[in-house]
Design a protein around this motif. Structure first.
Motif, PDB file in Angstrom:
ATOM      1  N   ASN A 193       3.467   4.022  -1.930  1.00  0.00           N
ATOM      2  CA  ASN A 193       3.653   4.461  -3.311  1.00  0.00           C
ATOM      3  C   ASN A 193       5.074   4.244  -3.839  1.00  0.00           C
ATOM      4  O   ASN A 193       5.409   4.724  -4.914  1.00  0.00           O
ATOM      5  CB  ASN A 193       3.257   5.931  -3.477  1.00  0.00           C
ATOM      6  N   SER A 248       2.649  11.946  -0.764  1.00  0.00           N
ATOM      7  CA  SER A 248       1.934  10.987   0.066  1.00  0.00           C
ATOM      8  C   SER A 248       2.670   9.651   0.060  1.00  0.00           C
ATOM      9  O   SER A 248       3.116   9.189  -0.991  1.00  0.00           O
ATOM     10  CB  SER A 248       0.519  10.808  -0.468  1.00  0.00           C
ATOM     11  N   GLY A 275       0.774  -1.233   0.000  1.00  0.00           N
ATOM     12  CA  GLY A 275       0.000   0.000   0.000  1.00  0.00           C
ATOM     13  C   GLY A 275       0.806   1.284   0.000  1.00  0.00           C
ATOM     14  O   GLY A 275       0.236   2.361   0.163  1.00  0.00           O
ATOM     15  N   CYS A 335       9.319  10.717   2.092  1.00  0.00           N
ATOM     16  CA  CYS A 335       8.060  11.210   1.527  1.00  0.00           C
ATOM     17  C   CYS A 335       7.718  12.579   2.113  1.00  0.00           C
ATOM     18  O   CYS A 335       7.304  13.484   1.376  1.00  0.00           O
ATOM     19  CB  CYS A 335       6.924  10.230   1.804  1.00  0.00           C
ATOM     20  N   ALA A 386       1.187   6.815   0.882  1.00  0.00           N
ATOM     21  CA  ALA A 386       0.229   5.774   0.527  1.00  0.00           C
ATOM     22  C   ALA A 386      -0.151   5.840  -0.948  1.00  0.00           C
ATOM     23  O   ALA A 386      -0.203   6.924  -1.537  1.00  0.00           O
ATOM     24  CB  ALA A 386      -1.029   5.910   1.377  1.00  0.00           C
ATOM     25  N   LYS A 387      -0.408   4.659  -1.520  1.00  0.00           N
ATOM     26  CA  LYS A 387      -0.931   4.600  -2.886  1.00  0.00           C
ATOM     27  C   LYS A 387      -2.355   5.136  -2.866  1.00  0.00           C
ATOM     28  O   LYS A 387      -3.077   4.971  -1.899  1.00  0.00           O
ATOM     29  CB  LYS A 387      -0.980   3.154  -3.386  1.00  0.00           C
ATOM     30  N   HIS A 388      -2.735   5.754  -3.945  1.00  0.00           N
ATOM     31  CA  HIS A 388      -4.116   6.260  -4.037  1.00  0.00           C
ATOM     32  C   HIS A 388      -4.867   5.545  -5.113  1.00  0.00           C
ATOM     33  O   HIS A 388      -4.449   5.118  -6.068  1.00  0.00           O
ATOM     34  CB  HIS A 388      -4.122   7.768  -4.322  1.00  0.00           C
TER      35      HIS A 388
END
Length: 69
Positions: free
Chosen positions: A31, A65, A29, A59, A67-69
């Motif tokens: 990026n 971010s 999860g 980051c 986290a992956k979006h």
């Protein structure tokens, strides 16, 4: 065989690499790549915490971010 560990509130898939004789963890999860290696469960926990901290700091420095979006 894959196993999952939770480190710092993030899940990581753990695999054993028989050729190298170590465990490899990779966070899910995120990026980008934040993987870690160790020869024991305790080592995985420690190396995972370090890898995650460095990834999250990078980051934050770049203003992106984690986290992956």
């Amino acid at each position: 065989m894959n196993n999952v560990m939770e480190i710092g509130g993030h899940r990581a898939v753990i695999q054993f690499d028989p050729a190298a004789g170590v465990f490899r963890g990779e966070f899910l999860g995120l990026n980008g790549g934040a993987d870690f290696y160790a020869d024991s469960v305790a080592g995985l926990q420690q190396e995972g915490e370090t890898s995650l901290r460095v990834f999250l700091e990078m980051c934050a420095e770049k203003g992106i971010s984690a986290a992956k979006h």
